[in-house]
Design a protein around this motif. Structure first.
Motif, mmCIF file in Angstrom:
data_model
loop_
_atom_site.group_PDB
_atom_site.id
_atom_site.type_symbol
_atom_site.label_atom_id
_atom_site.label_comp_id
_atom_site.label_asym_id
_atom_site.label_seq_id
_atom_site.Cartn_x
_atom_site.Cartn_y
_atom_site.Cartn_z
ATOM 1 N N SER A 156 42.445 0.772 -24.269
ATOM 2 C CA SER A 156 41.893 -0.369 -23.548
ATOM 3 C C SER A 156 42.903 -0.952 -22.560
ATOM 4 C CB SER A 156 41.451 -1.449 -24.541
ATOM 5 O OG SER A 156 42.581 -1.966 -25.235
ATOM 6 N N GLY A 157 44.158 -1.110 -22.986
ATOM 7 C CA GLY A 157 45.160 -1.698 -22.104
ATOM 8 C C GLY A 157 44.994 -3.192 -21.935
ATOM 9 N N TYR A 158 44.150 -3.816 -22.773
ATOM 10 C CA TYR A 158 43.923 -5.259 -22.664
ATOM 11 C C TYR A 158 45.182 -6.008 -23.063
ATOM 12 C CZ TYR A 158 39.068 -3.644 -22.815
ATOM 13 O OH TYR A 158 37.892 -2.981 -22.584
ATOM 14 N N GLY A 159 45.450 -7.088 -22.396
ATOM 15 C CA GLY A 159 46.618 -7.904 -22.714
ATOM 16 C C GLY A 159 47.113 -8.587 -21.454
ATOM 17 N N GLY A 217 58.598 4.741 -23.753
ATOM 18 C CA GLY A 217 57.746 5.275 -22.692
ATOM 19 C C GLY A 217 57.418 4.231 -21.637
ATOM 20 N N THR A 218 56.703 4.665 -20.609
ATOM 21 C CA THR A 218 56.323 3.776 -19.504
ATOM 22 C C THR A 218 54.812 3.655 -19.433
ATOM 23 O OG1 THR A 218 58.253 4.485 -18.220
ATOM 24 C CG2 THR A 218 56.490 3.363 -17.023
ATOM 25 N N PRO A 219 54.283 2.422 -19.548
ATOM 26 C CA PRO A 219 52.830 2.254 -19.423
ATOM 27 C C PRO A 219 52.409 2.091 -17.956
ATOM 28 C CG PRO A 219 53.836 0.185 -20.073
ATOM 29 C CD PRO A 219 54.954 1.183 -19.974
ATOM 30 N N TYR A 220 51.255 2.639 -17.643
ATOM 31 C CA TYR A 220 50.657 2.470 -16.312
ATOM 32 C C TYR A 220 49.215 2.018 -16.497
ATOM 33 C CZ TYR A 220 54.571 5.340 -14.619
ATOM 34 O OH TYR A 220 55.824 5.838 -14.327
ATOM 35 N N PHE A 221 48.820 1.015 -15.716
ATOM 36 C CA PHE A 221 47.445 0.526 -15.761
ATOM 37 C C PHE A 221 46.734 1.060 -14.516
ATOM 38 C CE2 PHE A 221 50.126 -2.514 -18.015
ATOM 39 C CZ PHE A 221 49.513 -2.504 -19.267
ATOM 40 N N CYS A 250 39.525 -0.103 -15.696
ATOM 41 C CA CYS A 250 40.972 -0.045 -15.854
ATOM 42 C C CYS A 250 41.299 0.587 -17.205
ATOM 43 C CB CYS A 250 41.567 -1.450 -15.772
ATOM 44 S SG CYS A 250 43.348 -1.532 -16.102
ATOM 45 N N SER A 251 42.268 1.476 -17.209
ATOM 46 C CA SER A 251 42.709 2.138 -18.445
ATOM 47 C C SER A 251 44.223 2.239 -18.447
ATOM 48 C CB SER A 251 42.119 3.544 -18.561
ATOM 49 O OG SER A 251 40.713 3.514 -18.603
ATOM 50 N N LEU A 254 33.956 6.034 -17.525
ATOM 51 C CA LEU A 254 34.095 6.867 -16.336
ATOM 52 C C LEU A 254 35.552 7.238 -16.062
ATOM 53 C CD1 LEU A 254 31.534 5.034 -14.001
ATOM 54 C CD2 LEU A 254 31.179 7.107 -15.344
ATOM 55 N N ASN A 255 36.487 6.445 -16.552
ATOM 56 C CA ASN A 255 37.904 6.750 -16.345
ATOM 57 C C ASN A 255 38.383 7.955 -17.155
ATOM 58 O OD1 ASN A 255 38.445 4.874 -14.420
ATOM 59 N ND2 ASN A 255 39.772 3.582 -15.660
ATOM 60 N N SER A 256 37.508 8.504 -17.962
ATOM 61 C CA SER A 256 37.901 9.705 -18.711
ATOM 62 C C SER A 256 38.155 10.878 -17.770
ATOM 63 C CB SER A 256 36.825 10.084 -19.733
ATOM 64 O OG SER A 256 35.589 10.366 -19.082
ATOM 65 N N GLY A 257 37.697 10.767 -16.522
ATOM 66 C CA GLY A 257 37.926 11.829 -15.541
ATOM 67 C C GLY A 257 39.232 11.690 -14.786
#
Length: 221
Positions: free
Chosen positions: A158-161, A113-117, A183-184, A136-139
């Motif tokens: 989280s997308g941390y890294g 797959g392709t990740p997007y931040f 950021c998510s 808030l990014n749940s919207g």
């Protein structure tokens, strides 16, 4: 003679009732003066007998990245407060980040797959949120040209890294006029349709509802 008059009167009343029934005393031919289900269905479909086509919902004009959405929004997750919302950027990730984040280990369908931040900035304009560090990014939603989801947030989002989302700060409260960027990570599975919009809504759940709301033209870095 009196008894004969009553009999004659009864016979006339019965004949009159039969005549009214034959002429359609109940309008529409249904019980209680109502149209039969078949008649109602035919009327709904029109004279041609075909159902009316569904009205296609078009997208609202796309915003550009960094441009605030019109109006203010009160997300349910914040427990109060009205925010100005602006998607600021989308960073396309790599397979290495997907593996290092252990997303594939948790869900094998994400392999390839392709990740997007996704970065969205929120500015408190009115009120006072009772949930200080709400998600808030749940919207936010990544959608294809039909308004269907083209990427999903994983359970651990989280997308941390390295090269991904920065670690969130922990806040003690909100001040009017204060802005924060969240950021998510979102992941598009192999074979997913090409994203067309980054949409945001506090209430939308369907493609048509997202199409009618605020969305930004899809641009990645």
């Amino acid at each position: 003679m009196h008894r004969r008059s009553k009999v004659l009167y009864g016979m006339l009343a019965t004949a009159l009732g039969i005549a009214l029934t034959a002429c359609g005393g109940n309008e529409g031919g249904g019980e209680g003066g109502k149209e039969s289900p078949a008649s109602q269905e035919s009327a709904a479909k029109g004279e041609s007998g075909k159902a009316s086509p569904a009205v296609k919902v078009e997208w609202t004009p796309a915003l550009t990245m960094g441009q605030p959405a019109p109006g203010l929004y009160e997300p349910g997750v914040s427990g109060g407060g009205k925010f100005q919302v602006a998607a600021t950027k989308v960073v396309k990730g790599t397979q290495k980040q997907l593996k290092e984040g252990h997303y594939i280990d948790a869900d094998r369908t994400l392999e390839g797959g392709t990740p997007y931040f996704v970065y969205v900035t929120y500015t408190l304009k009115e009120g006072k949120p009772s949930v200080v560090n709400s998600d808030l990014n749940s919207g936010a939603a990544i959608l294809d040209e039909n308004g269907e989801k083209a990427a999903e947030r994983p359970v651990v989002h989280s997308g941390y890294g390295e090269g991904g989302c920065p670690v969130d700060q922990v806040y003690m409260g909100w001040d009017i006029g204060e802005s924060r960027t969240q950021c998510s990570i979102y992941i598009a599975k192999t074979g997913s349709k090409q994203p067309a919009r980054l949409a945001w809504s506090a209430t939308a759940t369907t493609a048509d509802e997202f199409k009618k709301g605020a969305s930004w033209a899809w641009v990645t870095q």
